[in-house]
Design a protein around this motif. Structure first.
Motif, short mmCIF file in Angstrom:
data_model
loop_
_atom_site.label_atom_id
_atom_site.label_comp_id
_atom_site.label_asym_id
_atom_site.label_seq_id
_atom_site.Cartn_x
_atom_site.Cartn_y
_atom_site.Cartn_z
N ARG A 104 111.22 32.23 76.11
CA ARG A 104 110.00 31.62 75.95
C ARG A 104 109.98 30.36 75.03
NH1 ARG A 104 106.27 36.92 75.70
NH2 ARG A 104 106.18 37.45 77.91
N LEU A 105 110.57 30.53 73.88
CA LEU A 105 110.61 29.27 72.80
C LEU A 105 111.44 28.15 73.64
CD1 LEU A 105 110.13 28.15 70.19
CD2 LEU A 105 112.15 29.65 69.22
N ARG A 106 112.48 28.58 74.20
CA ARG A 106 113.28 27.53 74.99
C ARG A 106 112.43 26.91 76.12
NH1 ARG A 106 118.89 30.90 75.28
NH2 ARG A 106 119.79 30.21 73.29
N GLU A 107 111.47 27.70 76.66
CA GLU A 107 110.66 27.22 77.74
C GLU A 107 109.54 26.16 77.20
OE1 GLU A 107 108.94 30.56 79.53
OE2 GLU A 107 110.71 30.91 80.91
N LYS A 108 109.24 26.55 76.00
CA LYS A 108 108.35 25.73 75.32
C LYS A 108 108.94 24.28 75.10
CE LYS A 108 104.62 28.32 74.54
NZ LYS A 108 103.11 28.02 75.06
N LEU A 158 122.99 34.77 71.73
CA LEU A 158 121.88 34.26 70.46
C LEU A 158 120.60 35.21 70.32
CD1 LEU A 158 122.39 30.53 70.99
CD2 LEU A 158 123.49 31.98 69.53
N ALA A 159 120.19 35.98 71.37
CA ALA A 159 119.13 36.80 71.45
C ALA A 159 119.40 37.82 70.37
CB ALA A 159 118.94 37.46 72.54
N LEU A 160 120.63 38.30 70.05
CA LEU A 160 120.87 38.97 68.81
C LEU A 160 120.72 38.18 67.73
CD1 LEU A 160 122.23 41.68 67.78
CD2 LEU A 160 124.33 40.99 68.08
N THR A 192 113.25 38.04 74.89
CA THR A 192 111.98 37.65 75.91
C THR A 192 111.49 36.35 74.83
OG1 THR A 192 111.72 39.45 76.95
CG2 THR A 192 109.80 38.09 76.67
N THR A 193 111.20 36.67 73.60
CA THR A 193 110.86 35.46 72.69
C THR A 193 111.66 34.17 72.62
OG1 THR A 193 109.95 37.33 71.41
CG2 THR A 193 109.79 35.12 70.55
N LEU A 194 113.09 34.26 72.64
CA LEU A 194 113.83 33.10 72.71
C LEU A 194 113.77 32.62 73.69
CD1 LEU A 194 116.13 31.75 71.21
CD2 LEU A 194 117.89 33.33 72.22
#
Length: 469
Positions: A336-340, A305-307, A332-334
């Motif tokens: 961090r979004l999941r962490e949010k 799903l990073a792709l 990395t951005t994905l």
């Protein structure tokens, strides 16, 4: 909802109507592993379906799987010439063409699910619909739109035009010089004519061939999509999706044979084409060693799903440049979004009546982006704007997880799991001790070690955090 219609070369408002909408995406030719360039196209088809459904439409989604008839001449601009890709792969792998097709089809379906792509109502394999293809050719024959030459049955483009139809409207096909890269078939009445049925040659031993009224052989590449799409979506339907490489010959030929057989125009109202994926600024190709597939992505430690997130960083009609650094940034951005999202789950998720205004305002922004020719970069920016805003946790969670992720398909509620080996865990502990003791030199040295081992290093209130790049 607006989409760029390749047929008219402009962004158009879709006529939704009251009934179900038909969507067809040209799927893979299963002679090899599907590349990340192809997956971008299938993600585009998925987005069209998801956004239509977010707009309240029922969608009948169909995708083909080409397991016969796609010839190697297509690489040179003439899909009527060359070897059948499945038969060629069978010789190379010392298998039957049926075994090759089964293997790569199963691989495609596995990764299709991992990328969270909308499951079609039906996956149509060309070899399962030989009868339908033969019947469609018969229909064209009855209308005087076919003729026989030495290697097969061909579609007569001039006769089609005499019926009042325009050929090649979708592309600049009329400007292409036949035989620029391949030898011209002198038996063809017109350079634009294309094969509907190819004859098996006496000297070749094919794994895939069938009897027909014209002789033993196999269907041409283009006929399958017309036969299968019309079987499930009708003689006319709404949306057809594919890569931009199909816009020059395959899709114009689909239109010609479909409209020629039924006499109805248009065959499809909206044609949606996705741009090529570049690799490190250049073209992708097996000969260049950069035709990466999903195994390459996962073997390097990336979530599939990073792709998917990476595809959303560019507009589907613009070329997108793939690099491993770019994928790493998306991963990395994905994360961090999941962490949010995980942080939101810890808060108060109770929905109150007075939150309705904020919900509608933010949702309108997001839907405005995805309905504007699938502007995913803007949609992703809106997601981050909301997540970083001062809105209450319940509003953020309701919109991002329960609503917008139905379009994004990124599993944003997925728990972030950090997996590190014991040696790396020990380095993290030593680095935290160095930071407590204000030994910044040692802290930096250990950070560099961790980065060399392939980890991303973040400093936070709870100490050092590492993530596999």
């Amino acid at each position: 909802m607006k989409l760029f219609n390749s047929l008219n070369r402009q962004v158009e408002e879709l006529e939704m109507g009251d009934g179900e909408m038909g969507v067809y995406t040209c799927g893979p030719t299963v002679y090899s592993y599907v590349t990340i360039g192809n997956w971008r196209t299938y993600t585009l088809g998925d987005l069209v379906v998801r956004v239509l459904r977010m707009n309240g439409k029922e969608v009948n989604y169909v995708m083909n799987i080409t397991d016969v008839g796609h010839l190697t001449g297509d690489n040179l601009g003439d899909a009527n010439t060359g070897e059948d890709r499945l038969e060629k792969a069978a010789i190379k792998e010392n298998k039957t063409a049926w075994d090759v097709a089964a293997h790569y089809t199963n691989d495609f379906l596995y990764w299709y699910e991992k990328l969270n792509l909308s499951k079609p109502s039906v996956f149509c394999k060309a070899t399962d619909y030989i009868e339908e293809q033969i019947n469609l050719i018969k229909q064209l024959e009855e209308r005087g739109l076919t003729y026989l030459i030495g290697d097969g049955v061909y579609f007569d483009v001039r006769k089609y035009e005499e019926m009042g139809f325009e050929y090649g409207k979708l592309s600049t096909l009329d400007q292409i010089q036949a035989g620029a890269r391949v030898e011209v078939n002198q038996e063809k009445k017109d350079a634009r004519d294309f094969a509907l049925w190819k004859f098996s040659q006496a000297e070749e031993k094919r794994h895939m061939e069938w009897d027909s009224p014209w002789g033993k052989g196999f269907p041409g590449w283009h006929i399958e999509c017309s036969a299968m799409s019309m079987k499930y979506l009708g003689e006319q339907f709404e949306v057809h999706v594919g890569g931009e490489d199909l816009r020059s010959t395959h899709h114009p030929n689909e239109i010609a044979q479909s409209q020629g057989a039924t006499g109805k125009e248009p065959f499809v109202k909206y044609w949606v084409h996705g741009a090529f994926l570049l690799v490190d600024g250049g073209r992708m190709g097996k000969s260049l060693g950069n035709a990466y597939n999903m195994v390459d992505v996962v073997d390097r430690g990336y979530d599939p799903l990073a792709l998917r997130y990476f595809y959303f960083t560019g507009h589907y009609r613009k070329q997108l440049n793939f690099s491993w650094d770019g994928l790493s940034a998306s991963a990395t951005t994905l994360r961090r979004l999941r962490e949010k999202i995980a942080e939101l789950r810890k808060g108060n998720l109770e929905m109150k009546e007075n939150f309705k205004g904020q919900l509608e305002e933010w949702n309108q922004k997001f839907m405005s982006a995805v309905n504007d020719d699938l502007d995913m970069p803007r949609a992703i920016a809106i997601v981050w704007d909301l997540v970083r805003s001062d809105e209450v946790a319940s509003v953020k969670y309701e919109l991002v997880v329960n609503n917008w992720d139905k379009v994004l398909g990124l599993d944003l509620d997925k728990e972030v799991v950090i997996e590190i080996d014991s040696g790396v865990e020990e380095l993290v502990k030593k680095r935290d001790e160095a930071r407590v003791n204000k030994d910044w030199q040692k802290s930096d040295e250990i950070r560099d070690q961790l980065m060399e081992l392939g980890y991303e290093v973040e400093d936070g209130a709870e100490g050092t955090r590492v993530f596999k790049k």
